[in-house]
Design a protein around this motif. Structure first.
Motif, PDB file in Angstrom:
ATOM      1  N   LEU A   1      55.147  10.734  -1.354  1.00  0.00           N
ATOM      2  CA  LEU A   1      55.808   9.524  -1.850  1.00  0.00           C
ATOM      3  C   LEU A   1      55.742   8.381  -0.843  1.00  0.00           C
ATOM      4  CD1 LEU A   1      59.013  10.974  -3.558  1.00  0.00           C
ATOM      5  CD2 LEU A   1      56.945  10.148  -4.670  1.00  0.00           C
ATOM      6  N   GLY A   2      55.540   8.698   0.427  1.00  0.00           N
ATOM      7  CA  GLY A   2      55.511   7.663   1.448  1.00  0.00           C
ATOM      8  C   GLY A   2      56.874   7.346   2.016  1.00  0.00           C
ATOM      9  N   LEU A   3      57.750   8.350   2.057  1.00  0.00           N
ATOM     10  CA  LEU A   3      59.110   8.160   2.549  1.00  0.00           C
ATOM     11  C   LEU A   3      59.224   8.688   3.980  1.00  0.00           C
ATOM     12  CD1 LEU A   3      60.943   9.372  -0.665  1.00  0.00           C
ATOM     13  CD2 LEU A   3      60.656   7.007   0.084  1.00  0.00           C
TER      14      LEU A   3
ATOM     15  N   ARG B   1      53.121  -3.765 -16.104  1.00  0.00           N
ATOM     16  CA  ARG B   1      53.641  -3.126 -14.898  1.00  0.00           C
ATOM     17  C   ARG B   1      54.903  -2.335 -15.239  1.00  0.00           C
ATOM     18  NH1 ARG B   1      52.308  -5.576  -9.857  1.00  0.00           N
ATOM     19  NH2 ARG B   1      50.057  -5.953  -9.892  1.00  0.00           N
ATOM     20  N   LEU B   2      55.144  -1.274 -14.487  1.00  0.00           N
ATOM     21  CA  LEU B   2      56.391  -0.530 -14.636  1.00  0.00           C
ATOM     22  C   LEU B   2      57.571  -1.396 -14.225  1.00  0.00           C
ATOM     23  CD1 LEU B   2      55.292   2.863 -13.040  1.00  0.00           C
ATOM     24  CD2 LEU B   2      55.656   2.434 -15.468  1.00  0.00           C
ATOM     25  N   THR B   3      58.662  -1.310 -14.965  1.00  0.00           N
ATOM     26  CA  THR B   3      59.873  -2.014 -14.576  1.00  0.00           C
ATOM     27  C   THR B   3      60.541  -1.275 -13.424  1.00  0.00           C
ATOM     28  OG1 THR B   3      61.339  -0.763 -16.058  1.00  0.00           O
ATOM     29  CG2 THR B   3      60.208  -2.711 -16.984  1.00  0.00           C
ATOM     30  N   ARG B   4      61.490  -1.922 -12.771  1.00  0.00           N
ATOM     31  CA  ARG B   4      62.242  -1.260 -11.702  1.00  0.00           C
ATOM     32  C   ARG B   4      62.944  -0.019 -12.247  1.00  0.00           C
ATOM     33  NH1 ARG B   4      64.691  -2.576  -6.667  1.00  0.00           N
ATOM     34  NH2 ARG B   4      62.822  -3.879  -6.376  1.00  0.00           N
ATOM     35  N   GLU B   5      63.521  -0.097 -13.430  1.00  0.00           N
ATOM     36  CA  GLU B   5      64.186   1.065 -14.010  1.00  0.00           C
ATOM     37  C   GLU B   5      63.194   2.187 -14.288  1.00  0.00           C
ATOM     38  OE1 GLU B   5      66.398  -0.169 -17.417  1.00  0.00           O
ATOM     39  OE2 GLU B   5      68.087  -0.915 -16.239  1.00  0.00           O
ATOM     40  N   ASN B   6      62.010   1.847 -14.787  1.00  0.00           N
ATOM     41  CA  ASN B   6      60.973   2.867 -14.993  1.00  0.00           C
ATOM     42  C   ASN B   6      60.689   3.615 -13.698  1.00  0.00           C
ATOM     43  OD1 ASN B   6      58.904   0.753 -17.169  1.00  0.00           O
ATOM     44  ND2 ASN B   6      60.596   2.121 -17.682  1.00  0.00           N
ATOM     45  N   ILE B   7      60.496   2.866 -12.625  1.00  0.00           N
ATOM     46  CA  ILE B   7      60.152   3.480 -11.339  1.00  0.00           C
ATOM     47  C   ILE B   7      61.281   4.378 -10.850  1.00  0.00           C
ATOM     48  CG2 ILE B   7      59.642   3.003  -8.910  1.00  0.00           C
ATOM     49  CD1 ILE B   7      58.220   0.453  -9.848  1.00  0.00           C
TER      50      ILE B   7
ATOM     51  N   LEU C   1      54.336   0.859  -7.918  1.00  0.00           N
ATOM     52  CA  LEU C   1      54.630  -0.585  -7.927  1.00  0.00           C
ATOM     53  C   LEU C   1      53.473  -1.414  -8.482  1.00  0.00           C
ATOM     54  CD1 LEU C   1      56.432  -1.008  -4.495  1.00  0.00           C
ATOM     55  CD2 LEU C   1      57.381  -1.654  -6.723  1.00  0.00           C
ATOM     56  N   THR C   2      52.281  -0.896  -8.448  1.00  0.00           N
ATOM     57  CA  THR C   2      51.113  -1.709  -8.806  1.00  0.00           C
ATOM     58  C   THR C   2      50.394  -1.237 -10.070  1.00  0.00           C
ATOM     59  OG1 THR C   2      49.734  -0.367  -7.324  1.00  0.00           O
ATOM     60  CG2 THR C   2      50.680  -2.390  -6.431  1.00  0.00           C
ATOM     61  N   THR C   3      50.700  -0.018 -10.544  1.00  0.00           N
ATOM     62  CA  THR C   3      49.987   0.493 -11.708  1.00  0.00           C
ATOM     63  C   THR C   3      50.523  -0.135 -12.994  1.00  0.00           C
ATOM     64  OG1 THR C   3      49.156   2.533 -12.715  1.00  0.00           O
ATOM     65  CG2 THR C   3      51.512   2.451 -12.234  1.00  0.00           C
ATOM     66  N   GLU C   4      49.795   0.057 -14.075  1.00  0.00           N
ATOM     67  CA  GLU C   4      50.179  -0.498 -15.375  1.00  0.00           C
ATOM     68  C   GLU C   4      50.173   0.600 -16.430  1.00  0.00           C
ATOM     69  OE1 GLU C   4      47.532  -3.670 -16.337  1.00  0.00           O
ATOM     70  OE2 GLU C   4      48.416  -5.062 -14.875  1.00  0.00           O
ATOM     71  N   VAL C   5      51.037   0.430 -17.422  1.00  0.00           N
ATOM     72  CA  VAL C   5      51.077   1.304 -18.589  1.00  0.00           C
ATOM     73  C   VAL C   5      50.896   0.428 -19.812  1.00  0.00           C
ATOM     74  CG1 VAL C   5      52.419   2.984 -19.905  1.00  0.00           C
ATOM     75  CG2 VAL C   5      52.658   2.894 -17.433  1.00  0.00           C
ATOM     76  N   ASP C   6      49.831   0.670 -20.555  1.00  0.00           N
ATOM     77  CA  ASP C   6      49.510  -0.152 -21.726  1.00  0.00           C
ATOM     78  C   ASP C   6      49.473  -1.630 -21.379  1.00  0.00           C
ATOM     79  OD1 ASP C   6      49.413   2.182 -23.183  1.00  0.00           O
ATOM     80  OD2 ASP C   6      51.403   1.949 -24.074  1.00  0.00           O
ATOM     81  N   GLY C   7      48.925  -1.948 -20.198  1.00  0.00           N
ATOM     82  CA  GLY C   7      48.756  -3.341 -19.791  1.00  0.00           C
ATOM     83  C   GLY C   7      49.960  -3.972 -19.133  1.00  0.00           C
TER      84      GLY C   7
ATOM     85  N   ILE D   1      54.638   5.683  -4.077  1.00  0.00           N
ATOM     86  CA  ILE D   1      55.548   4.608  -4.464  1.00  0.00           C
ATOM     87  C   ILE D   1      54.787   3.289  -4.578  1.00  0.00           C
ATOM     88  CG2 ILE D   1      57.548   3.249  -3.738  1.00  0.00           C
ATOM     89  CD1 ILE D   1      58.773   5.776  -2.627  1.00  0.00           C
ATOM     90  N   GLY D   2      53.866   3.043  -3.652  1.00  0.00           N
ATOM     91  CA  GLY D   2      53.034   1.850  -3.745  1.00  0.00           C
ATOM     92  C   GLY D   2      52.215   1.832  -5.020  1.00  0.00           C
ATOM     93  N   TRP D   3      51.709   3.001  -5.396  1.00  0.00           N
ATOM     94  CA  TRP D   3      50.943   3.093  -6.643  1.00  0.00           C
ATOM     95  C   TRP D   3      51.826   2.786  -7.846  1.00  0.00           C
ATOM     96  CZ3 TRP D   3      51.450   6.851 -10.612  1.00  0.00           C
ATOM     97  CH2 TRP D   3      50.461   6.807 -11.588  1.00  0.00           C
TER      98      TRP D   3
END
Length: 404
Positions: free
Chosen positions: A152-154, A228-234, A220-226, A216-218
Motif C-alpha cells: 500500500l505504501g504505508l 476517478r475514484l472518489t475519496r469515499e471510494n478509496i 488516486l490516479t486510476t479511473e473506473v468507467d472514465g 494508494i498512488g494507483w
C-alpha cells in the motif's frame, strides 16, 4: 452510525449457526472438523433461533454463491459504508472487481516472492536462538501485515496501529462474553481511526502533487468507467483491504503451524520434500478453513439442491468449514491427504465474491512456510499449553512453540 449498527446485526446473524455450547467449544478447539461433518450429516440446512439459517453442504453453498438472486450479508467490513468490492453486488460489484482483480493476479504478485522470503527469515532471526517463541505474535502476525502495508505504501512504523485497528474491527482480544454493543463500539472506533489516518495520508499526497508509486498512488490516479475514484471510494476499498491483508494470511499461517506441531510425521514428510508445499497449502486450507463462514441474503424465494426452501429476505450463514469437509466432494474428508487431486475446496469462498487476494495468499503461505521449516524443521507446542482458537477468522490465539 446506522450502517455499522446494521453491520453488527448481519455479522452476529451469520455466526449464529454454531452459537450453542457444543458448537462454540468445538470451534475454540484445535480440531473442530468432526463437529462440522456430524452436523452436516444430521441436517444440511440448520434453522437458527434468530430466523437465520446455516448451510453446511457444498452443493447448496455453490448454488447460493452463483445466484444473482442473492446478495452479500456482511457489507461494512472496515468501513461505515459498503466495503468495496465486498459489500457490493451486481453491476457495481463487477465494475470494481474489473478494476481490482488485475492488481492481484498470480503474475502481478510473483515479484513479491523474494521480499516475503527475506522478511520471513529476518523475523526468524529475531527468535530462533531463543529455542522457542509465541510464533503467532512474533512471526505469523507481522509477516503478512508488513508485506501488505508495504504494497500500500504505508510507513512500517505504523504497523502496530494497524494491528490494533484489525483487532478492534474483528473483536480479537475481547472477552468471549463481550456484548454486541461492546463489539460495535470497538468497530465504530476502528473505522473512525482508520478513515482519519487515510484522509490525512491522502490529503498530504494530493497537496504534494505526488500520488506515490504504490497502491494508494494507483488508487488516486486510476479511473473506473472514465471517472476517478472518489475519496469515499478509496476509503471503502482501503478499509476492506486492510482487514483482508492484515488478518487472513496470518490466521492461515498460525493454523498450519499448529497442525504441523501436532502432526510431526506429516511435517517430516514435507520437510524432506519441499516440492510438496503447493499441495500442502491447498490441503491445509481445505482442512483448517481459517475463514470459517460467510453470509448471504436471499432476495427471492430459493429452493436449494438439498431440497430446502429459503424464503426471500432470509440471512444465510454459509459454512466454508463444513463445505470443505463434504464427503460428496472429498473422499475421507477428515483425513489430511497432501496428494489429494482434485481438491475443489472453497477456503477462499466461491462465486462472485471469491477472495480477491487468493493468489497473493497462496504465494505468501508457500514461501513463508518453506522458509520457516528450512530454519526450524522440528518443533512442538510448549508443554502444558492447551490451544484456544478464535472464531472467524480461525486462529490459535497463542501459539507457543519450542524447538530445543
Amino acid at each position: 452510525m446506522a450502517e455499522l449498527d446494521e453491520a453488527a446485526k448481519q455479522f452476529e446473524a451469520t455466526m449464529s449457526g454454531f452459537s450453542d455450547e457444543a458448537g462454540v467449544a468445538a470451534r475454540a478447539s484445535a480440531e473442530p472438523q468432526a463437529m462440522y461433518v456430524e452436523r452436516a450429516a444430521q441436517c444440511p440446512v440448520v434453522e437458527n433461533p434468530n430466523g437465520t439459517i446455516t448451510l453446511l453442504r457444498m452443493e447448496d453453498i455453490l448454488t447460493v454463491n452463483r445466484s444473482h438472486d442473492v446478495e452479500q450479508a456482511s457489507k461494512y467490513l472496515g468501513s461505515n459504508r459498503k466495503a468495496i468490492p465486498l459489500g457490493l453486488d451486481g453491476p457495481e460489484h463487477t465494475k470494481y472487481r474489473r478494476l481490482l482483480d488485475p492488481v492481484f493476479t498470480a503474475r502481478r504478485v510473483a515479484p513479491l516472492e523474494p521480499n516475503i522470503r527475506e522478511l520471513a527469515n529476518e523475523l526468524i532471526d529475531s527468535f530462533i536462538d531463543d529455542g522457542g517463541a509465541n510464533v503467532n505474535l512474533r512471526w505469523c502476525q507481522p509477516l503478512p501485515s508488513t508485506i501488505f502495508i508495504s504494497i500500500l505504501g504505508l510507513p512500517l512504523e505504523d504497523l502496530d496501529s494497524f494491528m490494533r485497528f484489525k483487532n478492534m474491527t474483528l473483536g480479537i482480544g475481547m472477552p468471549r462474553d463481550a456484548s454486541p454493543d461492546e463489539l460495535m463500539e470497538l468497530r465504530n472506533d476502528a473505522v473512525v481511526w482508520l478513515q482519519a489516518y487515510f484522509n490525512d495520508s491522502l490529503d498530504r499526497r494530493e497537496a504534494s502533487g505526488d500520488p506515490g508509486d504504490d497502491m494508494i498512488g494507483w488508487l488516486l490516479t486510476t479511473e473506473v468507467d472514465g471517472d476517478r475514484l472518489t475519496r469515499e471510494n478509496i476509503l471503502d476499498i482501503l478499509g476492506l483491504l486492510m482487514i483482508a491483508g492484515l488478518d487472513t494470511v496470518a490466521a492461515s499461517l498460525a493454523c498450519m503451524l499448529s497442525y504441523f506441531a501436532r502432526h510431526p510425521d506429516d511435517r517430516a514428510r514435507v520437510v524432506a520434500d519441499p516440492a510438496m508445499w503447493p499441495d500442502v497449502v491447498e490441503e491445509l486450507m481445505r482442512f483448517e478453513s481459517p475463514v470459517t463462514d460467510g453470509g448471504r441474503i436471499a432476495l427471492v424465494d430459493l429452493e436449494l439442491p438439498s431440497g430446502a426452501k429459503v424464503p426471500s429476505g432470509t440471512t444465510m450463514n454459509v459454512s466454508w468449514s463444513a463445505a470443505n469437509l463434504d464427503p460428496d466432494y472429498f473422499s475421507d474428508p477428515l483425513s489430511v491427504d497432501f496428494a489429494r487431486k482434485p481438491n475443489p475446496h472453497i477456503a477462499f469462498a466461491s462465486g462472485f465474491h471469491r477472495c480477491l487476494g487468493s493468489h497473493l495468499a497462496r504465494m505468501e503461505l508457500r514461501v513463508a512456510l518453506e522458509a520457516f521449516h528450512r530454519r526450524i524443521p522440528d518443533y512442538r507446542i510448549e508443554d502444558g499449553v492447551e490451544l484456544e482458537y478464535s472464531g472467524n477468522p480461525r486462529t490459535p490465539l497463542n501459539l507457543p512453540l519450542v524447538w530445543r
